[in-house]
Structures are given as structure tokens and as C-alpha cells.
Design an enzyme around this catalytic site. Structure first.
Site, short mmCIF file in Angstrom:
data_model
loop_
_atom_site.label_atom_id
_atom_site.label_comp_id
_atom_site.label_asym_id
_atom_site.label_seq_id
_atom_site.Cartn_x
_atom_site.Cartn_y
_atom_site.Cartn_z
CE1 TYR A 1 -3.00 -3.05 0.44
CE2 TYR A 1 -3.63 -2.22 2.60
CZ TYR A 1 -3.77 -3.15 1.58
OH TYR A 1 -4.67 -4.17 1.73
CG HIS B 1 -0.68 -8.51 0.03
ND1 HIS B 1 -0.31 -7.19 -0.09
CD2 HIS B 1 -2.04 -8.51 -0.03
CE1 HIS B 1 -1.39 -6.43 -0.21
NE2 HIS B 1 -2.44 -7.21 -0.18
#
Length: 288
Positions: free
Chosen positions: A51, A109
Site C-alpha cells: 500500500y 499478501h
């Protein structure tokens, strides 16, 4: 109130039932979002190395006025870290970028690097096992309080468990009305994992769904509140993303019950076929 409620992970660690997602919140803005969320009662913040806002999240956590031990911070191991060495470097990198002494939950992830998602049948079995070995070591060292996975399918889970010393405690998945992978949720739970629901509003696509709007009106709530309540009643942990304090407050106002009949309707709704402009992102590129 939902903000005061917790799930308990398989290792006994408590995790707040509702989290604040931070995808697409810029690093220079996210600390304000974290402070706003914490001020209204949020205790669970979800970020990721990918992010690009771990630094801001860490600043928000450190300056929010609530003791660190009362907050739950999740970050994610880069999908590209498919070796023990790269994973250990990424774990230590996240700790440094966050500026925290420990991470409450860290998850792989994706089983595949993002460039391979929906494009390759290679599930990176050995790479995931090596990344998991690094997470296990960091967990034993006290750097991380809980470890888990994200976007892992049944086969990915089973191959990881063949060599894992410590079982994953979480599987974070794309879950929302019209896209609920029931078999995968069941499989994850049977393996001892809590399932977290990211993008519970389908990255906003569900906000204009006519049937959802009609049902939400009957309950006196908005579409986002209906979507969040749906994931809670599935027994999953929703992670709605927003930097808007009004939306944070609204998203937490979900202390009502969707009827069994309406839950059945929501579960059976026709799957969404197109995420529009968001379809370019790997997680939205192919609906399970």
C-alpha cells in the site's frame, strides 16, 4: 457495540471484529485517518507493504493517544517475497517503516507475485513455504503476535500446511455480497483460520446495486452497512476501507440483525461480473 467486540485467533490472541482498511489512502493522509478511526473507537488497523503507507499508519498509531497494546495492527508480507531471505528482510523492513516494536498480525499478501495473478498456474509452493518459515521465525522471536495468509486457495493452504510448523491463524479474502467463496471460507475455518473479508463493499461497486439498496432501506441502513453486516453474519471479519470519518462512524453502526431469509437472498445473489475501472487490479481481475 461492534467496536468493542473481538474474535479469538487459534493462538489465543484477540482481534477486534471490525478493522479499518487503508488501501488507496496515501501515506501523507493515512495518519489522520488512523487517528480519526481510533478516536471513535476503532482498535484494528489493516495496512500492507504494497500500500505504500506503512510509515503513515505507524505514525497514526504512535500519535493517536491510545496505548500501543490496546491497538491491533496488521500488515502484509510483499507478494513478491518468495524466499526466506527476502521475507525476513521484508518483515524487518515493515517493522522499521511502521516504527513499531512489534506487529500484531502479518500475512503473506498473495500466494503468487502480483504480476502472475490470473496469468499463471504456478502457485509458488516452495516460495510460500520459505516465506512462511520466515514468518514462523519472526513469530517465535516475538516480532509478530499472529501470522496468516491472504488470497490463498484451498490447494495453496494444503500445500503450505504440509510443511508448516505453525498453522496460519487468518486467511484474508475478497468477500462481499455476490462474491462469497463459501467452500474456501469453510476450508479455511476447518484448518483453524479466522477468515477476514477485505473489500466488503466490492470496492464500492455494491453501493449502487438496486437489490441491495432496496433491502438496506427496509432495515433503515445504507448499502455499506448492509454489506458489512452480511460479512459479520458469515462469521468473517470485515475490513472496510475509508479515510472519511463520517463513513468510519457509519460503517461501525451495524448492531442489527439481517434475517435468515434475507441472508439466504444475499448469499444467492448473482455474482458480479465486472468491477469496472477496478478490474485492472489483480484481486478484481477474476471473480471466483
Amino acid at each position: 457495540m461492534i467496536l468493542d467486540e473481538n474474535y479469538t485467533l487459534s493462538n489465543g490472541v484477540k482481534i477486534p471484529k471490525l478493522g479499518l482498511g487503508t488501501w488507496f489512502i496515501r501515506n501523507e493522509k493515512v495518519s489522520d485517518a488512523v487517528r480519526s478511526a481510533v478516536a471513535m473507537g476503532y482498535r484494528h488497523i489493516d495496512t500492507a507493504e504494497a500500500y505504500g503507507n506503512e510509515e503513515g499508519v505507524g505514525e497514526g498509531v504512535r500519535t493517536c493517544g491510545v496505548p500501543r497494546e490496546k491497538l491491533f495492527v496488521t500488515t502484509k508480507l510483499a507478494a513478491e517475497a518468495k524466499s526466506y531471505e527476502k521475507a525476513m528482510e521484508a518483515i524487518d523492513g515493515s517493522l522499521k517503516t511502521l516504527g513499531l516494536d512489534y506487529i500484531d498480525l502479518m500475512i503473506i499478501h498473495s500466494p503468487q507475485p502480483w504480476a502472475m495473478v490470473n496469468k499463471s498456474d504456478d502457485r509458488c509452493i516452495e516460495g510460500n513455504r520459505e516465506a512462511w518459515r520466515a514468518l514462523e521465525e519472526a513469530y517465535k522471536a516475538g516480532k509478530i503476535r499472529a501470522i496468516g495468509i491472504s488470497n490463498f486457495l484451498e490447494s495453496d493452504i494444503d500445500s503450505l500446511l504440509e510443511t508448516a510448523e505453525i498453522k496460519p491463524m487468518v486467511n484474508q479474502l475478497l468477500i462481499h455480497v455476490t462474491n462469497t467463496p463459501f467452500d474456501l471460507i469453510r476450508h479455511s475455518e476447518e484448518k483453524g483460520m479466522l477468515v477476514e473479508a477485505y473489500s466488503p463493499m466490492g470496492h464500492g461497486v455494491m453501493m449502487n446495486h438496486p437489490k441491495l439498496l432496496e433491502m438496506a432501506a427496509r432495515y433503515g441502513v445504507n448499502a455499506a452497512q448492509l454489506c458489512i453486516r452480511y460479512t459479520l453474519q458469515l462469521g468473517t471479519l470485515p475490513l472496510p476501507k475509508t479515510a472519511n470519518p463520517d463513513h468510519m462512524k457509519s460503517n461501525a453502526a451495524v448492531d442489527y440483525e439481517i434475517s435468515e431469509e434475507d441472508m439466504k437472498t444475499l448469499k444467492e445473489m448473482e455474482k458480479i461480473k465486472d468491477y469496472g475501472k477496478y478490474a485492472k487490479y489483480p484481486v478484481y481481475g477474476k471473480v471466483r
